[in-house]
Design an enzyme around this catalytic site. Structure first.
Site, short mmCIF file in Angstrom:
data_model
loop_
_atom_site.label_atom_id
_atom_site.label_comp_id
_atom_site.label_asym_id
_atom_site.label_seq_id
_atom_site.Cartn_x
_atom_site.Cartn_y
_atom_site.Cartn_z
N ASP A 1 0.90 -0.87 -0.13
CA ASP A 1 0.42 0.03 -0.60
C ASP A 1 0.87 1.17 -0.19
O ASP A 1 1.15 1.02 0.38
CB ASP A 1 -0.90 -0.17 1.96
CG ASP A 1 -1.69 -0.93 1.11
OD1 ASP A 1 -2.09 -1.66 0.28
OD2 ASP A 1 -2.49 -1.18 1.96
N ASP A 2 0.21 2.40 -0.51
CA ASP A 2 0.74 3.53 -0.24
C ASP A 2 1.47 3.88 -0.95
O ASP A 2 2.62 4.92 -0.90
CB ASP A 2 1.17 3.72 1.50
CG ASP A 2 -0.03 3.87 2.83
OD1 ASP A 2 -0.94 3.64 1.41
OD2 ASP A 2 0.17 3.82 3.72
N HIS B 1 -6.29 2.90 -3.91
CA HIS B 1 -5.63 2.74 -2.59
C HIS B 1 -5.99 4.58 -1.96
O HIS B 1 -6.22 5.43 -1.54
CB HIS B 1 -4.65 3.08 -1.75
CG HIS B 1 -4.76 2.62 -0.11
ND1 HIS B 1 -5.44 1.56 0.21
CD2 HIS B 1 -3.12 3.57 0.26
CE1 HIS B 1 -5.50 1.58 1.33
NE2 HIS B 1 -3.48 2.55 1.78
N HIS C 1 -5.98 9.33 0.20
CA HIS C 1 -5.26 8.44 1.75
C HIS C 1 -6.39 9.26 3.62
O HIS C 1 -6.15 9.11 4.22
CB HIS C 1 -3.99 8.40 2.29
CG HIS C 1 -3.96 7.25 3.08
ND1 HIS C 1 -4.35 6.71 4.38
CD2 HIS C 1 -2.99 6.33 2.35
CE1 HIS C 1 -3.59 5.77 4.62
NE2 HIS C 1 -3.64 4.90 3.84
N HIS D 1 3.56 -1.84 3.02
CA HIS D 1 3.95 -1.39 2.34
C HIS D 1 4.93 -0.84 2.19
O HIS D 1 5.92 -0.85 2.01
CB HIS D 1 3.38 0.10 3.59
CG HIS D 1 2.36 -0.30 4.74
ND1 HIS D 1 1.85 -0.88 5.50
CD2 HIS D 1 1.22 1.01 4.38
CE1 HIS D 1 0.60 -0.35 5.86
NE2 HIS D 1 -0.03 0.47 5.25
ZN LIG Z 1 -3.03 3.05 3.40
#
Ligand SMILES: [Zn+2]
Length: 375
Positions: free
Chosen positions: A189-190, A240, A244, A335
């Protein structure tokens, strides 16, 4: 003739005398050679020259002191314990001195001594627990080794005692008639996050693993090359959100934009139409659920969260947490962006090897079968 008789008689008489004399001497000698003693209070007659030790051995055998093993009490070394003590008339005697008439011999048994012991700390392999039956097996829990302290005889090696310091936990194997799902999905993620994302891609390539990357629109915007590299390597790409944002508390317009603007950007930059969505913080809310339905997207949450963003965790600890918690059909959240993820990158080869050692195959969300989409 008479004289002859007399002479003969004389010879006979002399012979008799000699015989008597010799016999008497023999009797006398025999009387002298017998030695009366007592051995532990028992009256005994022994031949002259008999040693004190022999008297004891014959009439009142004493237990020799041996070295014995600490567990089974086996004799390890004859006479290596505390020895037999022999007293003659109250004084300590040696066993090879001759017994004398009237000697009062006392023998005291020796005492066994136990060998010394050693204590060692050992690891205890986890016991194997098998659930079900059939030719297919999956490790559902890797178990953990325990620690025990083992006391052994230093000479015999006999195990005297085993004390558990930390009990092992069982390695659980699930057997089944049909092949069970062994897929586990790694998700990142991210990102995209230049540097870190490429490092993750290199490891995945070297291990021949395909993963799923949940990208932020804002990150795709600033790092399109990195986003393209993920797509080019054949990994799955999910959405995603753009910034955020926690969608449960955002307005409907904002929620719609977070999802659709990110889809558009991912498509424009990588050519991939994202059909997986992971809500930031796992908080979806009714508006986002509706948008996903309209966009023909599916929510993908996770089942294994080692909190790889948390500081103070070593790569080994992180990998162990993932491998331990993984189950067939599991989704691991990691991540590649959002900050320094160097520990995740260091842990990634360990995670992949550890999951494979448990029999898992590493797949993308598309290949997983059922995906956890709601809590
Ligand atoms: Zn995230």
């Amino acid at each position: 003739m008479r004289m002859e008789e007399t002479r003969l008689n004389k010879v006979f008489a002399r012979a008799l005398a000699v015989a008597l004399l010799l016999g008497g001497a023999a009797v006398a000698h025999r009387a002298y050679s017998l030695v009366p003693v007592t051995v532990n209070g028992q009256q005994c007659i022994v031949a002259q020259g008999t040693r004190v030790g022999e008297c004891v051995g014959r009439y009142s055998p004493a237990h020799p002191g041996n070295m014995v093993s600490a567990g089974e009490r086996r004799v390890l070394d004859d006479g290596a314990g505390r020895p037999v003590v022999v007293l003659v008339n109250g004084r300590v005697a040696t066993s090879d001195e001759p017994a004398r008439p009237g000697d009062r011999i006392q023998a005291f048994s020796g005492t066994d001594v136990t060998e010394p012991t050693t204590v060692a700390t050992v690891t205890v392999e986890p016991p194997v627990e098998v659930i079900g039956a059939g030719p297919y097996e999956v490790v559902v829990s890797p178990g953990a080794a325990g620690i025990a302290e083992v006391t052994r005889g230093a000479v015999s090696g006999e195990v005297i005692a085993t004390q558990t310091v930390e009990p092992p936990s069982a390695l659980v194997v699930k057997r089944s008639a049909a092949p069970a799902s062994t897929g586990v999905a790694l998700t990142f993620d991210d990102g995209p996050w230049p540097g870190q994302t490429e490092a993750v891609l290199r490891i995945l390539a070297s291990k021949d693993v395909k993963a799923t990357f949940f990208m932020l629109g804002s990150r795709v915007k600033v790092a399109p090359e990195t986003a393209r590299a993920v797509a080019a390597a054949g990994h799955a790409i999910g959405n995603h959100s753009y910034t955020h944002t926690y969608l449960g508390s955002a307005g409907p317009g904002r929620v719609r934009w977070e999802i659709t603007a990110t889809n558009a950007l991912i498509s424009q930059v990588t050519g991939v139409e994202a059909h997986w969505f992971r809500a930031p913080g796992g908080i979806l809310g009714p508006t986002a659920t509706g948008v996903l339905e309209q966009e023909s997207m599916r929510s993908a949450l996770w089942t294994v969260d080692p909190e790889d963003w948390r500081e103070g965790q070593t790569a080994q600890e992180l990998a162990e947490a993932v491998v331990k918690a993984a189950r067939p059909g599991g989704i691991v959240v990691l991540h590649d962006g959002g900050g320094d993820q160097s520990v995740t990158i260091e842990a990634l080869p360990l995670i992949i090897d550890g999951l494979r050692a448990r029999g898992f195959t590493l797949v993308t969300l598309d290949e997983l079968g059922s995906v956890k989409g709601a809590w």
